[in-house]
Design a protein around this motif. Structure first.
Motif, PDB file in Angstrom:
ATOM      1  N   GLN A  35       0.780  -1.132   0.015  1.00  0.00           N
ATOM      2  CA  GLN A  35      -0.156  -0.108   0.039  1.00  0.00           C
ATOM      3  C   GLN A  35       0.986   1.181  -0.293  1.00  0.00           C
ATOM      4  N   THR A  36       1.786   1.372   0.788  1.00  0.00           N
ATOM      5  CA  THR A  36       2.822   2.420   0.856  1.00  0.00           C
ATOM      6  C   THR A  36       3.595   2.553  -0.380  1.00  0.00           C
ATOM      7  N   ILE A  37       4.054   1.500  -0.914  1.00  0.00           N
ATOM      8  CA  ILE A  37       4.793   1.594  -2.314  1.00  0.00           C
ATOM      9  C   ILE A  37       3.784   2.163  -3.500  1.00  0.00           C
ATOM     10  N   THR A  38       2.742   1.560  -3.481  1.00  0.00           N
ATOM     11  CA  THR A  38       1.816   1.907  -4.439  1.00  0.00           C
ATOM     12  C   THR A  38       1.245   3.465  -4.421  1.00  0.00           C
ATOM     13  N   SER A  39       0.884   3.974  -3.202  1.00  0.00           N
ATOM     14  CA  SER A  39       0.346   5.276  -2.931  1.00  0.00           C
ATOM     15  C   SER A  39       1.613   6.212  -3.137  1.00  0.00           C
ATOM     16  N   GLU A  40       2.802   5.977  -2.750  1.00  0.00           N
ATOM     17  CA  GLU A  40       4.047   7.076  -3.131  1.00  0.00           C
ATOM     18  C   GLU A  40       4.273   7.013  -4.567  1.00  0.00           C
ATOM     19  N   LEU A  41       4.261   6.025  -5.159  1.00  0.00           N
ATOM     20  CA  LEU A  41       4.542   5.855  -6.776  1.00  0.00           C
ATOM     21  C   LEU A  41       3.656   6.589  -7.322  1.00  0.00           C
ATOM     22  N   ALA A  42       2.468   6.534  -6.997  1.00  0.00           N
ATOM     23  CA  ALA A  42       1.324   7.103  -7.882  1.00  0.00           C
ATOM     24  C   ALA A  42       1.669   8.619  -8.027  1.00  0.00           C
ATOM     25  N   GLN A  43       2.610   9.231  -7.093  1.00  0.00           N
ATOM     26  CA  GLN A  43       2.816  10.647  -7.254  1.00  0.00           C
ATOM     27  C   GLN A  43       3.888  10.806  -8.127  1.00  0.00           C
ATOM     28  N   PHE A  44       4.652   9.818  -8.707  1.00  0.00           N
ATOM     29  CA  PHE A  44       5.725   9.823  -9.599  1.00  0.00           C
ATOM     30  C   PHE A  44       5.403   9.028 -10.712  1.00  0.00           C
ATOM     31  N   PRO A  45       4.577   9.402 -11.577  1.00  0.00           N
ATOM     32  CA  PRO A  45       4.379   8.793 -12.848  1.00  0.00           C
ATOM     33  C   PRO A  45       5.450   8.497 -13.847  1.00  0.00           C
ATOM     34  N   ASN A  46       6.520   9.466 -13.674  1.00  0.00           N
ATOM     35  CA  ASN A  46       7.534   9.144 -14.840  1.00  0.00           C
ATOM     36  C   ASN A  46       8.681   8.257 -14.426  1.00  0.00           C
ATOM     37  N   ILE A  47       8.516   7.645 -13.243  1.00  0.00           N
ATOM     38  CA  ILE A  47       9.253   6.543 -12.560  1.00  0.00           C
ATOM     39  C   ILE A  47       8.895   5.119 -13.139  1.00  0.00           C
ATOM     40  N   ARG A  48       9.855   4.517 -13.901  1.00  0.00           N
ATOM     41  CA  ARG A  48       9.657   3.066 -14.046  1.00  0.00           C
ATOM     42  C   ARG A  48       9.561   2.231 -13.128  1.00  0.00           C
ATOM     43  N   HIS A  49       8.708   1.427 -12.834  1.00  0.00           N
ATOM     44  CA  HIS A  49       8.568   0.499 -11.793  1.00  0.00           C
ATOM     45  C   HIS A  49       8.550  -1.018 -12.409  1.00  0.00           C
ATOM     46  N   ILE A  50       9.507  -1.625 -11.594  1.00  0.00           N
ATOM     47  CA  ILE A  50       9.703  -3.004 -12.254  1.00  0.00           C
ATOM     48  C   ILE A  50       9.586  -3.871 -10.945  1.00  0.00           C
ATOM     49  N   LYS A  51       8.631  -5.038 -10.621  1.00  0.00           N
ATOM     50  CA  LYS A  51       8.496  -5.788  -9.677  1.00  0.00           C
ATOM     51  C   LYS A  51       9.287  -7.053 -10.108  1.00  0.00           C
ATOM     52  N   ILE A  52      10.008  -7.575  -9.381  1.00  0.00           N
ATOM     53  CA  ILE A  52      10.694  -8.841  -9.595  1.00  0.00           C
ATOM     54  C   ILE A  52      10.591  -9.798  -8.539  1.00  0.00           C
ATOM     55  N   GLU A  53       9.927 -10.921  -8.884  1.00  0.00           N
ATOM     56  CA  GLU A  53       9.828 -12.068  -7.852  1.00  0.00           C
ATOM     57  C   GLU A  53      11.231 -12.647  -7.706  1.00  0.00           C
ATOM     58  N   ASP A  54      11.624 -12.738  -6.601  1.00  0.00           N
ATOM     59  CA  ASP A  54      12.933 -13.117  -6.156  1.00  0.00           C
ATOM     60  C   ASP A  54      12.971 -14.381  -5.529  1.00  0.00           C
ATOM     61  N   GLY A  55      14.172 -15.148  -5.112  1.00  0.00           N
ATOM     62  CA  GLY A  55      14.167 -16.106  -4.504  1.00  0.00           C
ATOM     63  C   GLY A  55      15.373 -17.020  -4.989  1.00  0.00           C
ATOM     64  N   LYS A  56      15.224 -18.306  -4.530  1.00  0.00           N
ATOM     65  CA  LYS A  56      16.467 -19.019  -4.928  1.00  0.00           C
ATOM     66  C   LYS A  56      16.675 -19.398  -6.227  1.00  0.00           C
ATOM     67  N   GLY A  57      17.827 -19.372  -6.661  1.00  0.00           N
ATOM     68  CA  GLY A  57      18.154 -19.356  -8.111  1.00  0.00           C
ATOM     69  C   GLY A  57      17.773 -18.374  -9.051  1.00  0.00           C
ATOM     70  N   ARG A  58      17.280 -17.092  -8.385  1.00  0.00           N
ATOM     71  CA  ARG A  58      16.992 -16.063  -9.374  1.00  0.00           C
ATOM     72  C   ARG A  58      18.323 -15.051  -9.414  1.00  0.00           C
ATOM     73  N   ARG A  59      18.907 -15.109 -10.698  1.00  0.00           N
ATOM     74  CA  ARG A  59      20.088 -14.597 -10.979  1.00  0.00           C
ATOM     75  C   ARG A  59      20.045 -12.740 -10.834  1.00  0.00           C
ATOM     76  N   LEU A  60      18.945 -12.046 -11.095  1.00  0.00           N
ATOM     77  CA  LEU A  60      18.877 -10.849 -11.055  1.00  0.00           C
ATOM     78  C   LEU A  60      19.260 -10.046  -9.648  1.00  0.00           C
ATOM     79  N   GLY A  61      18.429 -10.993  -8.860  1.00  0.00           N
ATOM     80  CA  GLY A  61      18.417 -10.494  -7.311  1.00  0.00           C
ATOM     81  C   GLY A  61      19.812 -10.938  -6.791  1.00  0.00           C
ATOM     82  N   ARG A  62      20.383 -12.041  -7.057  1.00  0.00           N
ATOM     83  CA  ARG A  62      21.693 -12.358  -6.803  1.00  0.00           C
ATOM     84  C   ARG A  62      22.789 -11.290  -7.320  1.00  0.00           C
ATOM     85  N   SER A  63      22.524 -10.813  -8.494  1.00  0.00           N
ATOM     86  CA  SER A  63      23.550  -9.783  -9.012  1.00  0.00           C
ATOM     87  C   SER A  63      23.548  -8.232  -8.411  1.00  0.00           C
TER      88      SER A  63
END
Length: 102
Positions: A35-63
């Motif tokens: 809720q906090t993330i969604t409401s604050e991001l709504a005030q900044f429409p020019n910021i790209r938001h990428i949600k990434i499911e993280d966990g074991k074996g996920r390379r992007l999170g490890r990088s």
């Protein structure tokens, strides 16, 4: 959360302001922060938001050396400027988003 994970190279070549959100759909901390993330991001429409499911074996999170969720990484033109981890405070998030757009 998205199942298609971008590569680190794709993230590094993004132009402009981007906020990466690393987490897991079952994570209580992630759910509590939505809720906090969604409401604050709504005030900044020019910021790209990428949600990434993280966990074991996920390379992007490890990088990015993500160890706790949620982890928000604020990037401009492929360069990390700041990150917020775990307990996401609305004031800190707003300040980070403002700095990202400055």
């Amino acid at each position: 959360m998205e199942n298609l994970e971008p590569t680190r190279e794709e993230i590094n070549t993004l132009i402009g302001a981007t906020m990466l959100e690393f987490g897991a759909s079952w994570c209580g901390y992630c759910k509590a922060a939505q809720q906090t993330i969604t409401s604050e991001l709504a005030q900044f429409p020019n910021i790209r938001h990428i949600k990434i499911e993280d966990g074991k074996g996920r390379r992007l999170g490890r990088s990015f050396h993500v160890k706790l969720w949620p982890t928000l990484i604020f990037m401009k033109d492929g360069v990390e400027l700041k990150r917020l981890v775990r307990d996401i405070d609305a004031g800190e998030l707003r300040l980070a988003l403002q700095e990202l757009t400055a």
